[in-house]
Write an enzyme that holds these catalytic residues in place. Sequence first.
Site, PDB file in Angstrom:
ATOM      1  NE  ARG A  59      34.026  16.886 -11.896  1.00  0.00           N
ATOM      2  CZ  ARG A  59      34.004  17.774 -12.882  1.00  0.00           C
ATOM      3  NH1 ARG A  59      34.983  18.658 -13.009  1.00  0.00           N
ATOM      4  NH2 ARG A  59      33.003  17.766 -13.757  1.00  0.00           N
ATOM      5  N   GLY A  65      -9.150   4.526   3.234  1.00  0.00           N
ATOM      6  CA  GLY A  65      -8.725   3.527   4.200  1.00  0.00           C
ATOM      7  C   GLY A  65      -7.953   2.374   3.589  1.00  0.00           C
ATOM      8  CB  THR A  66      -5.690  -0.067   5.227  1.00  0.00           C
ATOM      9  OG1 THR A  66      -6.603  -0.373   6.300  1.00  0.00           O
ATOM     10  CG2 THR A  66      -4.663   0.944   5.716  1.00  0.00           C
ATOM     11  CB  ALA A  92      -2.658   5.017  -2.206  1.00  0.00           C
ATOM     12  CG  HIS A 117      51.320  20.846  -3.574  1.00  0.00           C
ATOM     13  ND1 HIS A 117      51.491  20.476  -2.254  1.00  0.00           N
ATOM     14  CD2 HIS A 117      52.480  20.519  -4.201  1.00  0.00           C
ATOM     15  CE1 HIS A 117      52.693  19.958  -2.101  1.00  0.00           C
ATOM     16  NE2 HIS A 117      53.316  19.965  -3.263  1.00  0.00           N
ATOM     17  CG  ASN A 135       2.284   8.279   9.621  1.00  0.00           C
ATOM     18  OD1 ASN A 135       1.792   8.071   8.515  1.00  0.00           O
ATOM     19  ND2 ASN A 135       2.241   7.391  10.593  1.00  0.00           N
ATOM     20  CG  LEU A 182      -1.799  -1.261   1.390  1.00  0.00           C
ATOM     21  CD1 LEU A 182      -2.806  -1.063   2.517  1.00  0.00           C
ATOM     22  CD2 LEU A 182      -2.512  -1.614   0.089  1.00  0.00           C
ATOM     23  CG  ASN A 193      56.409  16.073  -9.462  1.00  0.00           C
ATOM     24  OD1 ASN A 193      56.290  15.627  -8.329  1.00  0.00           O
ATOM     25  ND2 ASN A 193      56.385  17.375  -9.712  1.00  0.00           N
ATOM     26  CG  ASN A 223      39.114  19.740 -19.670  1.00  0.00           C
ATOM     27  OD1 ASN A 223      39.139  20.867 -19.193  1.00  0.00           O
ATOM     28  ND2 ASN A 223      38.296  18.802 -19.232  1.00  0.00           N
TER      29      ASN A 223
END
Length: 455
Positions: A329, A76-77, A8, A359, A223, A6, A373, A382
């Site tokens: 990334r 209702g359920t 909904a 660094h 809830n 359920l 290095n 790029n």
Amino acid sequence: MNIVILAAGMGKRMRSALPKVLHPLTGKPLLAHVIETARTMSPTRLVVVVGHGGDRVREMVGAPDIAFATQDKQLGTGHAVMQAVDQLDESVPTLVLYGDVPLTRAETLSALVGAAGNDHLGVLTVHLGDPTGYGRIVRDAAGRITRIVEQKDANETQLAIHEVNTGILVCPTAKLKSWLATLSNDNAQGEYYLTDVIERAASEGVPITSAHPLAEWETLGVNSKVQLAELERIHQRNLAQQLLEDGVTLIDPARIDVRGKLTCGRDVVIDVNCIFEGDVTLADGVRIGAHTVIRDAAIEAGAEILPFCHIERAKVGADSRIGPYARLRPGTELAEDVHIGNFVEVKNSQIAAHSKANHLAYVGDATVGSRVNIGAGTITCNYDGANKFRTVIEDDAFIGSDTQLVAPVRVGKGATLGAGTTLTKDAPEGKLTVSRARQVTIDSWQRPVKQKKEG
């Protein structure tokens, strides 16, 4: 077995435009947790009942093995389950679950289904110190369940009962259909309660059995944002407990967030306030520094991630050292013993063994060889505003500080780029390449002097 979930409800107390069952718990929607558990039980039919925000719920689920039913009005359920009955197989029992009760274990559900068999009605109940808000389990003198009384319909004697209904039940499907057809909404809520089928079963002499979860948190629902936050902490505590039992060292088990799947080898150490999202693997001997975020990444044996790093969809090779304050990334692959230092960003690049960028550098869309290095302030240029281009740096190259490599460009094996170089053409191997203006000293130059303001 049929399983009906359920999902909904509007979730007014969430105070959100997002459907309640789509709010995330440990990084994935509440409903996704329930579906994942349901699938472990190999149902013949799996039906999700949607209503508020139904299109968004369907989009999230997006699975061919799941059917949908729609509850247009929240009545209702019992009414919700009515919308799904036409899709159920009457030859097997039906288990009813809730999209906002995400942490019920498959073992608990299997125990309930096993206790009910094919011809009993099974109810999952729990004893609460404070049962306020829950439907009470009413038993006869012999201890048999006779009915469930909702909080608003209960008298003083019934309100004193501490055994409550979790809402989860299983019963013969044909019987369920017939009982649902007899439900009434003549109650304080004006709704069709699924729990009223208990009384129908008792009146027909259908045996009613119950099962109980090992932990109260298995039956907790959401809830409000308060309850969601409480459940998040409970689940994170459970995940941390499992990591500790698996041999992971957590400097503070209360300060780790796992929002997906975290797989750890032996002798892994995780410092405080780390977040793991998606699918993350930490191999033997990996150390993760404080305040690090890792998403969909693999960290190989012996690597160390220093504090305040952010790693996403990347691979870190064995014995590498990352950070502090480094960012890897998507598309980044580092071989063994690579050093990526503070304020270095690497994107969609492959860096071979024993290379270093210690660094203040940006390495994007690059292929970097071994023992390279990369000096402070180096940038691979790029992007020309429309297209991305690659930079290739071959083995044993030395990139001086404050160098710009304007891609597409190649630095040959063993080449050296002098500090401050802006490289626009390939640098030949084994040679020094420098591109900068000749240094000039102007003897007669005077520094401008600020004029004092009058008044």
